[in-house]
Enzyme design. Structure first.
Site, PDB file in Angstrom:
ATOM      1  N   SER A 295      18.361  34.924  60.289  1.00 15.47           N
ATOM      2  CA  SER A 295      17.394  34.411  61.493  1.00 15.47           C
ATOM      3  C   SER A 295      16.178  34.531  61.038  1.00 15.47           C
ATOM      4  O   SER A 295      16.037  35.720  60.863  1.00 15.47           O
ATOM      5  CB  SER A 295      18.157  34.179  62.752  1.00 15.47           C
ATOM      6  N   GLU A 296      15.498  33.629  61.156  1.00 17.59           N
ATOM      7  CA  GLU A 296      13.288  34.391  60.821  1.00 17.59           C
ATOM      8  C   GLU A 296      12.757  34.827  61.588  1.00 17.59           C
ATOM      9  O   GLU A 296      12.204  34.418  61.608  1.00 17.59           O
ATOM     10  CB  GLU A 296      12.931  32.361  59.700  1.00 17.59           C
ATOM     11  N   ASN A 297      14.158  34.344  63.073  1.00 20.14           N
ATOM     12  CA  ASN A 297      12.730  35.670  63.657  1.00 20.14           C
ATOM     13  C   ASN A 297      13.504  37.144  63.746  1.00 20.14           C
ATOM     14  O   ASN A 297      12.662  38.024  64.363  1.00 20.14           O
ATOM     15  CB  ASN A 297      13.387  35.760  65.203  1.00 20.14           C
TER      16      ASN A 297
END
Length: 468
Positions: A295-297
């Protein structure tokens, strides 16, 4: 050296009119430095230039600065939401607030990181062939095209961390790290709101993510949120966990679309799930599958959506949904997360779409006629050469086809889409164009062709979709 201040009001005491401010966070309700935001609103500094991933929604987000009429200019990855009007969006449309730039999420993180590192500019593949590249210098390296992006710095940074000591050293918790570490470096004065203040020496030096040299003031949060409150705010202001079904076409519901797409993932893959329908895939990747989700977070190794009562508020995916954590998980910041994508470490990226062309071009961030749009992380995710698998409804709610000869909406990336799962069919993008391989149960070939605005070849032995 003691950087702890007595209150949020004391921390923001010298923020003047016209200041530029970086706000760390991914945009979820629990990730904002909400005490600092409230104190800044009460201070009343006006004509602010704000820089963030997204203004968020709800009573403890940057929207409260817009409601108070304090914002003059915005640089963001998202500025408006497709289904929810906000005060900031209304002010941008009315010309009261200037939207200076919409910036791809990974590029935003990298521009701030560069500013903090004294690097004035850098080249990136993100945004090539899209409106983001307009007016920017282009260079070719190793046969690939790149655009020049300039560094971003601000007067102040407001960030949120889990724990901080009196020297300003900070640690974060799980997915709550995201943009905060990079943004901490990019300002003249950095204010850190933390859940807990500890004495110097109590933090393990090996675990410190943001060294105190980047932090000027530390304040303990004055508005801690309980899990129940976060749940309630997420339901009211966040993205819904259950995506609305589309019975109008007689195709698949969202859960079966996600189940079919999950079967296309291969063992040994690192896979990013973009926001919206793609996040549902995590519920259908069974434990025996050797697939690691990204996930890009800033997470690797998350699992299905969390069961009620089992939620961890710092474990959330790209849609802000609370998820579970699997053995072997790891956490990092958004700079590293997008670097994994641009650097080719991801093998598959699953994204939603507004339009896909027969050449594999993707448009998924702006609907011109609605004035809605936000770039988010998709441009970065699609720039590293990973297989892009699109999960989307076959048409809009007005029955306009999404699979076209050529995209008419602003592009996210060129020639990146390889496979498409819709509520009606499974289709691949080949050199000759779209090829149909599977039909949803009860859906006819004629219906799919009617709702596809491009030539559609039919593979030999086309069959009904299977889900197990």
């Amino acid at each position: 050296m003691d950087k702890v201040v007595s209150s949020a009001a004391q921390a923001v005491r010298d923020v003047p009119d016209g200041a530029s401010i970086l706000f760390g966070g991914f945009g979820v309700v629990q990730g904002w430095p909400n005490s600092l935001l409230l104190a800044l609103r009460d201070r009343g500094a006006r004509d602010l230039t704000v820089i963030f991933n997204t203004p968020g929604v709800g009573p403890l987000s940057a929207q409260l600065l817009a409601e108070a009429g304090l914002i003059r200019k915005v640089i963001a990855s998202f500025a408006a939401y497709p289904t929810r009007p906000t005060p900031l969006e209304d002010q941008i449309k009315a010309g009261k607030v200037a939207l200076l730039e919409l910036v791809p999420q990974g590029t935003l993180a990298e521009r701030v990181r560069a500013g903090g590192a004294g690097i004035p500019a850098f080249y990136t593949p993100t945004g090539v062939g899209t409106p983001v590249a307009d007016g920017k210098e282009h260079r070719t390296f190793g046969g690939c095209e790149y655009i020049l992006e300039t560094a971003l710095r601000a007067d102040y940074a407001f960030i949120r961390a889990h724990r901080g000591d009196r020297h300003g050293n900070l640690v974060y918790r799980r997915g709550g790290r995201n943009l905060h570490p990079a943004f901490a470096t990019g300002a003249r004065i950095t204010l850190a709101e933390v859940d807990e203040v500890v004495n110097t020496g109590e933090l393990d030096p090996e675990c410190i993510v943001t060294p105190g040299i980047y932090v000027d003031r530390v304040v303990r949060t004055e508005h801690p949120l309980a899990v129940e409150e976060i749940r309630a705010l997420s339901r009211r202001f966040g993205r819904a966990i259950h995506v609305e079904p589309r019975p109008d076409l007689g195709g698949l519901p969202p859960d079966l679309m996600a189940r079919r797409a999950a079967l296309l993932l291969r063992d040994g893959e690192y896979v990013n799930l973009g926001l919206g329908l793609p996040t549902l895939l995590s519920n259908y990747i069974t434990g025996e599958r050797d697939v690691i989700l990204h996930s890009e977070n800033g997470m690797l190794g998350f699992g299905p959506l969390a069961e009620e009562g089992q939620e961890d508020v710092d474990l959330y995916n790209a849609s802000g949904q609370l998820v579970s954590m699997l053995p072997g998980a790891s956490f990092f910041d958004s700079v590293a997360a997008h670097g994994m994508a641009r650097g080719g470490r991801l093998s598959t990226v699953v994204l939603g779409a507004f339009q896909v062309s027969a050449q594999g071009d993707l448009a998924n961030w702006n609907v011109p006629e609605s004035g809605k749009g936000g770039i988010g992380g998709a441009m970065d995710l699609a720039s590293g050469g990973a297989r892009v698998l699109v999960v989307t409804y076959h048409t809009t709610r007005r029955f306009q086809p999404k699979l076209l000869r050529r995209c008419t909406y602003p592009l996210t990336a060129l020639r990146c889409v390889k496979e498409i799962v819709t509520d009606l069919a499974y289709i691949t993008v080949e050199p000759e164009g779209f090829v149909l391989w599977e039909l949803a149960p009860g859906v006819s070939l004629e219906r799919v062709k009617e709702l596809t605005d491009a030539p559609l070849a039919v593979a030999p032995g086309v069959r009904e979709m299977q889900f197990g």
